[in-house]
Design an enzyme around this catalytic site. Sequence first.
Site, PDB file in Angstrom:
ATOM      1  N   LYS A  83     -15.234  44.331  11.619  1.00 42.52           N
ATOM      2  CA  LYS A  83     -14.657  45.443  10.849  1.00 42.52           C
ATOM      3  C   LYS A  83     -15.121  46.782  11.409  1.00 42.52           C
ATOM      4  O   LYS A  83     -14.356  47.753  11.457  1.00 42.52           O
ATOM      5  CB  LYS A  83     -15.065  45.316   9.374  1.00 42.52           C
ATOM      6  CG  LYS A  83     -14.598  46.482   8.480  1.00 42.52           C
ATOM      7  CD  LYS A  83     -13.095  46.703   8.563  1.00 42.52           C
ATOM      8  CE  LYS A  83     -12.543  47.552   7.441  1.00 42.52           C
ATOM      9  NZ  LYS A  83     -13.145  48.865   7.254  1.00 42.52           N
ATOM     10  N   GLU A 142      -9.520  52.252  15.224  1.00 39.54           N
ATOM     11  CA  GLU A 142      -8.767  53.119  14.300  1.00 39.54           C
ATOM     12  C   GLU A 142      -9.038  54.596  14.596  1.00 39.54           C
ATOM     13  O   GLU A 142      -8.106  55.412  14.640  1.00 39.54           O
ATOM     14  CB  GLU A 142      -9.161  52.771  12.872  1.00 39.54           C
ATOM     15  CG  GLU A 142      -8.523  53.597  11.786  1.00 39.54           C
ATOM     16  CD  GLU A 142      -9.091  53.238  10.419  1.00 39.54           C
ATOM     17  OE1 GLU A 142      -9.481  54.162   9.681  1.00 39.54           O
ATOM     18  OE2 GLU A 142      -9.164  52.033  10.096  1.00 39.54           O
ATOM     19  N   SER A 197      -9.848  45.630   5.222  1.00 36.78           N
ATOM     20  CA  SER A 197      -9.069  46.770   5.715  1.00 36.78           C
ATOM     21  C   SER A 197      -7.705  46.817   5.050  1.00 36.78           C
ATOM     22  O   SER A 197      -7.101  45.787   4.769  1.00 36.78           O
ATOM     23  CB  SER A 197      -8.888  46.690   7.237  1.00 36.78           C
ATOM     24  OG  SER A 197      -8.155  47.801   7.705  1.00 36.78           O
ATOM     25  N   HIS A 201     -13.088  47.353  14.495  1.00 39.31           N
ATOM     26  CA  HIS A 201     -11.742  47.697  14.001  1.00 39.31           C
ATOM     27  C   HIS A 201     -11.669  49.177  13.666  1.00 39.31           C
ATOM     28  O   HIS A 201     -10.721  49.876  14.044  1.00 39.31           O
ATOM     29  CB  HIS A 201     -11.427  46.840  12.772  1.00 39.31           C
ATOM     30  CG  HIS A 201     -10.290  47.331  11.921  1.00 39.31           C
ATOM     31  ND1 HIS A 201     -10.390  48.431  11.097  1.00 39.31           N
ATOM     32  CD2 HIS A 201      -9.025  46.867  11.765  1.00 39.31           C
ATOM     33  CE1 HIS A 201      -9.248  48.625  10.478  1.00 39.31           C
ATOM     34  NE2 HIS A 201      -8.401  47.687  10.857  1.00 39.31           N
ATOM     35  N   ASN A 202     -12.672  49.680  12.952  1.00 38.06           N
ATOM     36  CA  ASN A 202     -12.674  51.090  12.579  1.00 38.06           C
ATOM     37  C   ASN A 202     -12.827  51.998  13.787  1.00 38.06           C
ATOM     38  O   ASN A 202     -12.277  53.101  13.819  1.00 38.06           O
ATOM     39  CB  ASN A 202     -13.789  51.367  11.568  1.00 38.06           C
ATOM     40  CG  ASN A 202     -13.444  50.854  10.185  1.00 38.06           C
ATOM     41  OD1 ASN A 202     -12.554  50.026  10.023  1.00 38.06           O
ATOM     42  ND2 ASN A 202     -14.149  51.327   9.180  1.00 38.06           N
TER      43      ASN A 202
END
Length: 463
Positions: free
Chosen positions: A180, A187, A126, A183-184
């Site tokens: 990840k 986001e 990232s 995480h997105n």
Amino acid sequence: MSSQFGVIGTAVMGRNLALNILDHNVTVAAWNLERDLLDRAVQESEGRLVAADSLEALLSELERPRRILLMIKAGKPVDMVLDQLAPLLEEGDIVVDGGNSLFTDTQRREKAWAEQGLHFVGMGVSGGEEGARNGPSLMPGGSTHAYKHLSPVLEAIAAVSDSGPCVTHVGPDGAGHFVKMVHNGIEYADMQAIAEAYDLLRRVGGVDNDKLAQIFADWNAGPLQSFLIEITARIFEKKDGDQHLVDEVLDKAGQKGTGRWTAQLALELGVSIPTIAAAIDARVLSSAKAQREHAATLLAGPASVEAPDNMAELVHDALFATKIASYAQGMDLIAQGSAANNWGINNREMARIWKAGCIIRARFLDTIMKAYESNSAIANLMFDATVRAELAKRVPALRQVVGLAAQAGIPALAMNASLAYFDSVRTARLPQNLTQAQRDAFGAHNYQRVDDPDGPAVHTDWL
């Protein structure tokens, strides 16, 4: 065998990661299917990057055990390259997939390679183009053996915060790509909440772009400090001739799949992530531009409402409360996914490696770190004493802003979802007793009684 590290794929991310590795005194050889991209990478490296004419040439250039970073489009292209690579490798060689691959694909690939004595690592990266070049947040999974061989390079190229390099061994097989993905998802939620704050300030508060730039810059100096708030302030400053460029951008947001995967997995695991799901819905709704323009001529909304004097302060606190809810949902999903797959993911470490380099880096991550230091098994981030205190200060504003948005006819999907999530979590008795009674009435699905919650399920002939 003169190069210490290999890179396959020299488009933007692969090229910048290769340059980053070179800057840390690690020799790198690279190969790319399109020669022009490889030549550009060599040029930008000022000749330091060794260009290989083929996969075979790349492998002959690398010291043993080989360490190779794969930076190509997720999906079938990854399998195609891996199928070409596997017969050429030797026992103990390590290949890292740094793309946004689905974690279940990574699990499949890691298992197949392990059976051949090869190491496959799925690693979330990232930070975008700038992060790749100057220091990303890295989320590698795979075996501890592979991480031992990779860690000197990964720790050297990762972003560094006051808590150390933004990289850690996340866990076995697909753990890195799983984190990840979540995480997105966070986001997505963070970006949607910021967009709603902008919409409310603009349409209810009548705030122009110059003032918005100042408001967001001020917010970035306080508890909302984050990369996304910082770039938002700068976006409002950008001009296209005499116009602000943000006003010239079509209101259709794209997505590449990680947010959708997050919502799908949450449904499978039975984890509630309404703020993240709302952010995905918002992007889907935005893509129906023609339909919305037609609907605007058919469906009436309410009259305009008057903005309160402390509009910016209220929106600030509503945004902060929404941010807390989105992180709470994401961290819960990581914990539940880790348990389901026996990964042993440390949520404190996830917050730590997100503090620099990545897109969701924010001051609030320090609070999250401390929450998991106090109680690594906390059921919900909102239960932490410090987080509870923040919510006590911010949720009243969230209630007021959600009401204001409803009165003005302004969609605030993420803020609405966050408030509903907070109220659902804090409600000891929800109305799903009626839902379960309905299920039993029409489908004989049974129910449990309040006076015997651990007893056998019973059925009633309701009708």
